[in-house]
Design a protein around this motif. Structure first.
Motif, short mmCIF file in Angstrom:
data_model
loop_
_atom_site.label_atom_id
_atom_site.label_comp_id
_atom_site.label_asym_id
_atom_site.label_seq_id
_atom_site.Cartn_x
_atom_site.Cartn_y
_atom_site.Cartn_z
N TYR A 251 108.34 7.45 35.20
CA TYR A 251 109.72 7.28 35.63
C TYR A 251 109.89 5.88 36.24
CZ TYR A 251 113.36 7.25 39.20
OH TYR A 251 114.42 6.87 40.01
N ILE A 252 108.95 5.46 37.06
CA ILE A 252 109.03 4.13 37.67
C ILE A 252 108.96 3.05 36.60
CG2 ILE A 252 107.85 2.52 39.22
CD1 ILE A 252 107.02 4.98 40.90
N GLU A 253 108.12 3.25 35.58
CA GLU A 253 108.05 2.30 34.46
C GLU A 253 109.43 2.11 33.83
OE1 GLU A 253 103.54 3.44 32.87
OE2 GLU A 253 105.31 3.85 31.63
N ALA A 254 110.06 3.23 33.47
CA ALA A 254 111.36 3.15 32.79
C ALA A 254 112.43 2.56 33.71
CB ALA A 254 111.77 4.54 32.31
N LYS A 255 112.35 2.90 34.99
CA LYS A 255 113.34 2.37 35.94
C LYS A 255 113.20 0.86 36.08
CE LYS A 255 115.20 3.07 40.59
NZ LYS A 255 115.05 3.79 41.87
N LEU A 256 111.97 0.37 36.17
CA LEU A 256 111.74 -1.07 36.25
C LEU A 256 112.21 -1.77 34.98
CD1 LEU A 256 108.23 -1.18 37.97
CD2 LEU A 256 110.39 -1.95 38.95
N ALA A 257 111.92 -1.16 33.84
CA ALA A 257 112.33 -1.75 32.56
C ALA A 257 113.85 -1.85 32.46
CB ALA A 257 111.77 -0.94 31.40
N SER A 258 114.55 -0.87 33.05
CA SER A 258 116.02 -0.87 32.98
C SER A 258 116.64 -2.04 33.75
CB SER A 258 116.58 0.45 33.50
OG SER A 258 116.42 0.55 34.91
N ASP A 259 115.87 -2.67 34.64
CA ASP A 259 116.37 -3.83 35.39
C ASP A 259 116.23 -5.14 34.62
OD1 ASP A 259 117.15 -2.49 37.72
OD2 ASP A 259 115.11 -2.47 38.50
N ALA B 119 127.71 1.12 27.10
CA ALA B 119 127.83 -0.23 27.65
C ALA B 119 126.82 -0.51 28.75
CB ALA B 119 129.25 -0.44 28.19
N GLY B 120 125.88 0.40 28.94
CA GLY B 120 124.97 0.27 30.07
C GLY B 120 123.58 -0.18 29.70
N ARG B 121 122.71 -0.16 30.69
CA ARG B 121 121.31 -0.55 30.50
C ARG B 121 120.44 0.69 30.35
NH1 ARG B 121 119.75 -2.69 35.44
NH2 ARG B 121 121.64 -1.84 36.37
N CYS B 122 119.29 0.50 29.75
CA CYS B 122 118.38 1.62 29.56
C CYS B 122 116.95 1.09 29.52
CB CYS B 122 118.69 2.34 28.26
SG CYS B 122 117.50 3.63 27.82
N GLY B 123 116.06 1.77 30.26
CA GLY B 123 114.64 1.43 30.22
C GLY B 123 113.85 2.59 29.65
N VAL B 124 112.80 2.27 28.90
CA VAL B 124 111.97 3.29 28.25
C VAL B 124 110.54 3.16 28.76
CG1 VAL B 124 111.18 4.27 26.07
CG2 VAL B 124 113.41 3.14 26.20
N SER B 125 109.97 4.27 29.20
CA SER B 125 108.58 4.27 29.68
C SER B 125 107.62 4.14 28.52
CB SER B 125 108.29 5.58 30.42
OG SER B 125 108.15 6.65 29.49
N ARG B 126 106.35 3.96 28.83
CA ARG B 126 105.33 4.08 27.81
C ARG B 126 105.20 5.55 27.41
NH1 ARG B 126 100.52 0.66 30.65
NH2 ARG B 126 101.28 1.88 32.43
N PRO B 127 104.77 5.85 26.17
CA PRO B 127 104.54 7.25 25.81
C PRO B 127 103.41 7.84 26.64
CG PRO B 127 103.75 5.78 24.08
CD PRO B 127 104.47 4.92 25.07
N PHE B 128 103.51 9.14 26.97
CA PHE B 128 102.46 9.75 27.78
C PHE B 128 102.27 11.21 27.36
CE2 PHE B 128 106.51 10.04 29.96
CZ PHE B 128 106.56 11.29 30.55
N SER B 129 101.09 11.73 27.63
CA SER B 129 100.75 13.07 27.13
C SER B 129 100.70 14.13 28.22
CB SER B 129 99.39 13.02 26.41
OG SER B 129 98.39 12.52 27.27
N SER B 130 100.74 13.72 29.49
CA SER B 130 100.65 14.68 30.58
C SER B 130 101.83 14.54 31.53
CB SER B 130 99.35 14.48 31.37
OG SER B 130 99.34 15.28 32.54
N LEU B 131 102.50 15.66 31.80
CA LEU B 131 103.62 15.63 32.73
C LEU B 131 103.17 15.43 34.17
CD1 LEU B 131 105.86 18.49 31.29
CD2 LEU B 131 106.28 16.03 31.18
#
Length: 406
Positions: A287-295, A268-280
Motif C-alpha cells: 500500500y505504501i509503495e502504491a501511495k508513494l508512486a501516486s505522488d 482526471a486523477g492520479r494513480c499509483g500501482v504497487s509491485r505484484p505480491f503473493s502474500s496479503l
C-alpha cells in the motif's frame, strides 16, 4: 493469415468435467479461460454481459481481427456486437447455450459461441476460436461443461458481499488491527481473490465531491471488475486486484488493464500501482509503495517498480532536506559547465541512466563514441570519480533523482 499455431486437441466430455471442475478451487474465470484454451488447443476469450474483455488466452495477438481488437481495446465495437446479434443470436432463445457458427461474420474463423448465465442474469459470453478445424463429436458437449464451470464462478463473484469484503480489506490496511483480526481478514479475502495481487491507490484530497465520486466507483467495483475489492482509506480509493500472472512483474495485458481501470475509476486523477505480491501479510508495505508512486508526476498510472527512485524522494521526511542526500559533486559539475560551456552534467546523467551503455549514450547525445570517451575521462579526472564503482554510481543516480524533486 493467422499467427495462431493450430494445435487442435481431441477432447472428451469426461476429461472436461475432470479439468474444469477441478479449476473451481479458484474463484476466478481467468484460470478457467486459460485451462479451456489448453484443453481445446485453441484460443478462448471471455467477455462480460456488455462485451468488455474479462480474459483471453493466449495473451497475444493471433492474427484474428476480433480477438486482437479485444486484446488491444478491451471491448468489442458496437457495430460488431449488433452484427453478431442480428446474424446469430436473434434466432435463439433469450439466452443461448454453446453452438457452432462458421458463416457470415465468422466465416474466416469459425467458433463455438455461448452465453454464461444463471437464473435471470447473463454474466458474459465466451468464444472458442476454431479457425478451419472441423467441429468434432464432443466439442459442444465439452463447451457445455466449460460453460457450467464459468456459471458457477461468475455467479459466485456476482453474489459476493462487497461491504463485508471492504471491511476485511480495511482491517488488513489498518495498522491498529490485532493479529487475530488480520489473520481472519487474510483468510476470508484469499478465499475470493487469489494471488498474485497488486494495489492501486487513487489519492482523493479533501474535496467532498472527489470522495463522493470515489464511493460511487467503489460500490460499482464488483459489477465492473473481477477479482477486485475497493475501500476508501486514508483519503484515497484503494483497490486490491488479484489473479495476476507473474510475481516478478506485470504482463502487457495487465498493464493495459490497469491503464483502463485507472481511467475508469479516476479519469482526471492520479494513480499509483504497487509491485505484484503473493502474500496479503505484506499488504501494508505494498500500500505504501502504491501511495508513494501516486505522488510521482508522469503517465498514469505510475508503477512503483519503474519509479522507485522518484518515490524515494517523497518518502524522505518533510523536515529533512533532500539536499543532504545529493552528492556535492553534482553542484561542482554544474558550476564547471556554466563556467567552461561544457555539457558534463547532462552527459554523466545520460550515461548513468542508460546503465553505462556507451553506444546508446553516444547516440542519444548525438556525439561520436570517442567524444563520449573523452568527456567521461575528463569528468572522472576533474571530479575524482570512479564510474566503475557501484557505490559511487548509486549515489550519483540517487542525487540526480532527488535533484528533480528538491
Amino acid at each position: 493469415m493467422t499467427k495462431w499455431k493450430e494445435t487442435r486437441n481431441h477432447v472428451r466430455e469426461i476429461d472436461a468435467y475432470k479439468l474444469f471442475f477441478n479449476e473451481l478451487i479458484y474463484s476466478s474465470p481467468v484460470h478457467l479461460v486459460k485451462a479451456a484454451a489448453q484443453f481445446f488447443g485453441m484460443p478462448v476469450l471471455l467477455t462480460d454481459e456488455e462485451y468488455q474483455l474479462i480474459s483471453l488466452y493466449p495473451e497475444e495477438k493471433i492474427g484474428n481481427d476480433i480477438y486482437d481488437a479485444l486484446l488491444e481495446n478491451g471491448v468489442l465495437p458496437t457495430p460488431l456486437i449488433q452484427e453478431y446479434q442480428e446474424e446469430y443470436l436473434n434466432a435463439s432463445d433469450r439466452v443461448y447455450d454453446p453452438f457452432y457458427a462458421d458463416t457470415g461474420a465468422v466465416a474466416e474463423c469459425p467458433r463455438i459461441f455461448s452465453e454464461v448465465y444463471g437464473g435471470n442474469r447473463i454474466y458474459g459470453h465466451f468464444a472458442i476460436m476454431m479457425f478451419q478445424n472441423p467441429l468434432e463429436a464432443e466439442d459442444l458437449a465439452c463447451a457445455v461443461v466449460f460453460q457450467k464451470a464459468l456459471q458457477i464462478v461468475m455467479a459466485r463473484m456476482a453474489d459476493r458481499k462487497p461491504f463485508e469484503n471492504d471491511r476485511l480489506l480495511l482491517d488488513l490496511l489498518d495498522e491498529t488491527s490485532s493479529t487475530s483480526v488480520k489473520d481472519f481478514a487474510r483468510e476470508k479475502i484469499e478465499a475470493v481473490i487469489h494471488p498474485i495481487y497488486a494495489l492501486l491507490v487513487f489519492p482523493l484530497g479533501e474535496g467532498a465531491s472527489s470522495h463522493a465520486f470515489a464511493a460511487m466507483q467503489k460500490n460499482r467495483l464488483p459489477s465492473r471488475f473481477y477479482d477486485a475489492i475497493g475501500v476508501i482509506f486514508d483519503d484515497a480509493l484503494i483497490v486490491l486486484f488479484g489473479s495476476l500472472h507473474d510475481p516478478g512483474g506485470f504482463t502487457s495485458q495487465e498493464i493495459t488493464f490497469f491503464a483502463k481501470a485507472a481511467g475508469t475509476l479516476s479519469p482526471a486523477g492520479r494513480c499509483g500501482v504497487s509491485r505484484p505480491f503473493s502474500s496479503l501479510a505484506a499488504i501494508r508495505d505494498h500500500y505504501i509503495e502504491a501511495k508513494l508512486a501516486s505522488d510521482v508526476e508522469g503517465e498514469q498510472p505510475v508503477y512503483f517498480s519503474k519509479h522507485m527512485m522518484d518515490s524515494l524522494a517523497f518518502a524522505i521526511r518533510p523536515d529533512i532536506p533532500h539536499s543532504i542526500f545529493i552528492s556535492p559533486v553534482l553542484g561542482e559539475i554544474q558550476a564547471w559547465d556554466k563556467k567552461n560551456h561544457t555539457d558534463f552534467l547532462h552527459t554523466l546523467k545520460t550515461y548513468l541512466f542508460n546503465l553505462r551503455d556507451k553506444d546508446l549514450t553516444a547516440s542519444q547525445l548525438d556525439i561520436h563514441r570517442n567524444s563520449l570517451f573523452y568527456r567521461l575521462g575528463r569528468i572522472q579526472e576533474l571530479f575524482h570519480l570512479d564510474l566503475d564503482d557501484t557505490e559511487t554510481v548509486c549515489q550519483l543516480m540517487l542525487g540526480f533523482t532527488l535533484s528533480e524533486h528538491d
